[in-house]
Design an enzyme around this catalytic site. Structure first.
Site, PDB file in Angstrom:
ATOM      1  CE1 TYR A 189      -3.884   2.199   0.832  1.00  0.00           C
ATOM      2  CE2 TYR A 189      -2.643   2.912   2.767  1.00  0.00           C
ATOM      3  CZ  TYR A 189      -3.719   3.057   1.911  1.00  0.00           C
ATOM      4  OH  TYR A 189      -4.622   4.054   2.137  1.00  0.00           O
ATOM      5  CE  LYS A 193      -3.715   5.103  -1.128  1.00  0.00           C
ATOM      6  NZ  LYS A 193      -4.738   5.463  -2.149  1.00  0.00           N
TER       7      LYS A 193
HETATM    8  P1  NAD Z   1     -13.707   2.419   1.418  1.00  0.00           P
HETATM    9  O1  NAD Z   1     -13.375   0.966   1.420  1.00  0.00           O
HETATM   10  O2  NAD Z   1     -14.822   2.894   2.275  1.00  0.00           O
HETATM   11  O3  NAD Z   1     -13.965   2.915  -0.057  1.00  0.00           O
HETATM   12  C1  NAD Z   1     -13.206   2.474  -1.148  1.00  0.00           C
HETATM   13  C2  NAD Z   1     -14.167   2.127  -2.273  1.00  0.00           C
HETATM   14  O4  NAD Z   1     -13.403   1.764  -3.432  1.00  0.00           O
HETATM   15  C3  NAD Z   1     -15.074   0.934  -1.945  1.00  0.00           C
HETATM   16  O5  NAD Z   1     -16.428   1.305  -2.050  1.00  0.00           O
HETATM   17  C4  NAD Z   1     -14.678  -0.113  -2.976  1.00  0.00           C
HETATM   18  O6  NAD Z   1     -15.781  -0.902  -3.442  1.00  0.00           O
HETATM   19  C5  NAD Z   1     -14.096   0.722  -4.098  1.00  0.00           C
HETATM   20  N1  NAD Z   1     -13.172  -0.043  -4.934  1.00  0.00           N
HETATM   21  C6  NAD Z   1     -12.204  -0.900  -4.502  1.00  0.00           C
HETATM   22  N2  NAD Z   1     -11.565  -1.435  -5.540  1.00  0.00           N
HETATM   23  C7  NAD Z   1     -12.117  -0.903  -6.661  1.00  0.00           C
HETATM   24  C8  NAD Z   1     -11.866  -1.072  -8.048  1.00  0.00           C
HETATM   25  N3  NAD Z   1     -10.907  -1.914  -8.484  1.00  0.00           N
HETATM   26  N4  NAD Z   1     -12.594  -0.353  -8.936  1.00  0.00           N
HETATM   27  C9  NAD Z   1     -13.573   0.481  -8.503  1.00  0.00           C
HETATM   28  N5  NAD Z   1     -13.860   0.662  -7.201  1.00  0.00           N
HETATM   29  C10 NAD Z   1     -13.145  -0.019  -6.282  1.00  0.00           C
HETATM   30  O7  NAD Z   1     -12.342   3.188   1.819  1.00  0.00           O
HETATM   31  P2  NAD Z   1     -11.996   4.734   2.126  1.00  0.00           P
HETATM   32  O8  NAD Z   1     -11.366   4.771   3.465  1.00  0.00           O
HETATM   33  O9  NAD Z   1     -13.111   5.629   1.822  1.00  0.00           O
HETATM   34  O10 NAD Z   1     -10.775   4.936   1.099  1.00  0.00           O
HETATM   35  C11 NAD Z   1     -10.820   5.791  -0.017  1.00  0.00           C
HETATM   36  C12 NAD Z   1      -9.388   6.099  -0.442  1.00  0.00           C
HETATM   37  O11 NAD Z   1      -8.709   6.835   0.580  1.00  0.00           O
HETATM   38  C13 NAD Z   1      -8.519   4.875  -0.713  1.00  0.00           C
HETATM   39  O12 NAD Z   1      -7.678   5.137  -1.814  1.00  0.00           O
HETATM   40  C14 NAD Z   1      -7.704   4.750   0.549  1.00  0.00           C
HETATM   41  O13 NAD Z   1      -6.502   4.069   0.343  1.00  0.00           O
HETATM   42  C15 NAD Z   1      -7.490   6.200   0.882  1.00  0.00           C
HETATM   43  N6  NAD Z   1      -7.119   6.454   2.260  1.00  0.00           N
HETATM   44  C16 NAD Z   1      -8.028   6.326   3.253  1.00  0.00           C
HETATM   45  C17 NAD Z   1      -7.657   6.610   4.553  1.00  0.00           C
HETATM   46  C18 NAD Z   1      -8.641   6.562   5.664  1.00  0.00           C
HETATM   47  O14 NAD Z   1      -8.266   6.945   6.790  1.00  0.00           O
HETATM   48  N7  NAD Z   1      -9.864   6.139   5.430  1.00  0.00           N
HETATM   49  C19 NAD Z   1      -6.335   6.966   4.852  1.00  0.00           C
HETATM   50  C20 NAD Z   1      -5.427   7.092   3.824  1.00  0.00           C
HETATM   51  C21 NAD Z   1      -5.843   6.838   2.523  1.00  0.00           C
END
Ligand code: NAD
Length: 331
Positions: A189, A193
């Site tokens: 990851y 990233k």
């Molecule tokens: P989440 O799991 O709630 O949402 C991610 C969504 O992406 C899901 O609905 C999933 O179905 C969809 N998805 C996954 N693979 C896919 C694909 N191949 N094609 C299309 N859709 C796909 O997670 P989140 O926390 O809302 O994360 C959103 C982004 O933010 C991600 O890139 C994550 O790495 C990043 N992020 C989140 C956090 C956090 O604290 N939540 C921290 C750092 C980075």
């Protein structure tokens, strides 16, 4: 524009100074936005708020499991589209997988066929497969790289072409503190990233003359990706809606910056950057540098005091060459 002397970005505010930035509402009327992974979590919050402020939104979500496994389901994207329409907004669902080139092309085609253009792209879709490094089998490595990094490539490439043709675009990449700073058990990851930061660094240059601005957010938010990795009190304070304002700003026509990284979470915002120290020339009169010379000078070459943020490779190489013209004190 970039100040070549300092490497600092010079923000062109047009007719106003920072002191009197108009307080008018940031709107997206007539703009079309693609949000990948918008069926849940952060992507859903971005999609709802963009639509509430007038954007046409392509709600992409594959509907898979947290680790990317499973056949997927249309329902998360459909649900967000229903929420947007109930509130009087414009949205269309798309269920393509960002990991494939066809998926990326089809997501962009959905925007063009439905709304006529692509102005905004938020690369947000993501999965997690955490393991300590020796246990990180190739499939766990590859699956995460495929969704985050290749996924952003797959969607951004056709979107960038459309934005170039239109002379306008806003792209937001989603990085993570795990990549920027490191996190145990997230080698796949973290690598993906930081790959997105490299992608941004080049696209900010390639997009500049076409009005395309590319920035990156490192969010912190309560979602299914963080429910078991975040302490419960932090989880409770971390609404995706507290990240969305920064991402919407970066997507707006009011955004003057390109190539920046921002942390956003819990209502706290700051900027992160790659900073390069002034360094030191360690070649003395025909004497080649040796590992021992590095050892002796480690403190001086590691010093970040007076460091700079470079906006492209040439600026850094230029300073390295300039260091030979004016040897640092003590060299
Ligand atoms: P989440 O799991 O709630 O949402 C991610 C969504 O992406 C899901 O609905 C999933 O179905 C969809 N998805 C996954 N693979 C896919 C694909 N191949 N094609 C299309 N859709 C796909 O997670 P989140 O926390 O809302 O994360 C959103 C982004 O933010 C991600 O890139 C994550 O790495 C990043 N992020 C989140 C956090 C956090 O604290 N939540 C921290 C750092 C980075």
């Amino acid at each position: 524009t970039v100040n070549a002397e300092s490497g600092e970005i010079v923000i062109d505010n047009g007719e106003f100074e920072y002191g009197d930035i108009p307080k008018d509402e940031i709107r997206f009327d007539g703009r079309t936005a693609i949000v990948t992974g918008a069926g849940a979590g952060l992507g859903r919050a971005y999609a709802l708020e963009l639509a509430r402020r007038g954007a046409n939104v392509v709600v992409n979500d594959l509907g898979g499991a947290r680790d990317g496994a499973g056949a997927g389901s249309a329902s998360p994207a459909d649900q967000v589209v229903a929420e947007i329409r109930e509130a009087g907004g414009q949205a269309v669902a798309n269920y393509d997988n960002v990991s494939t080139a066809e998926g990326g092309a089809n997501i962009v085609k959905t925007a063009q066929d439905t709304f006529g253009s692509v102005d905004i792209l938020i690369n947000n879709a993501g999965i997690l497969r955490d393991k300590s490094f020796v246990k990180m089998e190739p499939d766990n490595w590859q699956a995460v790289l495929d969704v985050h990094l290749k996924g952003a490539y797959n969607v951004t490439r056709p979107a960038f072409a459309a934005m170039k043709a239109n002379g306008y675009g806003r792209i937001v990449m989603t990085t993570s503190a795990a990549g920027l700073y490191g996190n145990f058990g997230q080698s796949n990851y973290a690598a993906a990233k930081m790959g997105l930061v490299g992608l941004m660094n080049t696209l900010k240059l390639e997009g500049a003359k076409y009005g395309i601005k590319v920035n990156t957010v490192a969010p912190i938010a309560a979602s299914r990706l963080t429910e078991d990795v975040m302490p419960p009190d932090l989880f409770a304070r971390s609404k995706p809606e507290y990240v969305a304002p920064l991402v919407l700003y970066l997507c707006s026509d009011r955004c003057p910056v390109s190539g920046n990284i921002y942390n956003a979470g819990m209502g706290f915002f700051n900027r992160a950057a790659v900073v390069t120290g002034p360094g030191r020339v360690l070649v003395k009169d025909g004497e080649d540098p040796s590992p021992e010379i590095i050892l002796e000078n480690l403190k001086a070459i590691s010093d970040l005091a007076g460091g700079k943020e470079y906006r492209d490779l040439n600026a850094q190489v230029g300073d390295a060459l300039a260091a030979f013209q004016a040897p640092a004190a003590g060299a």
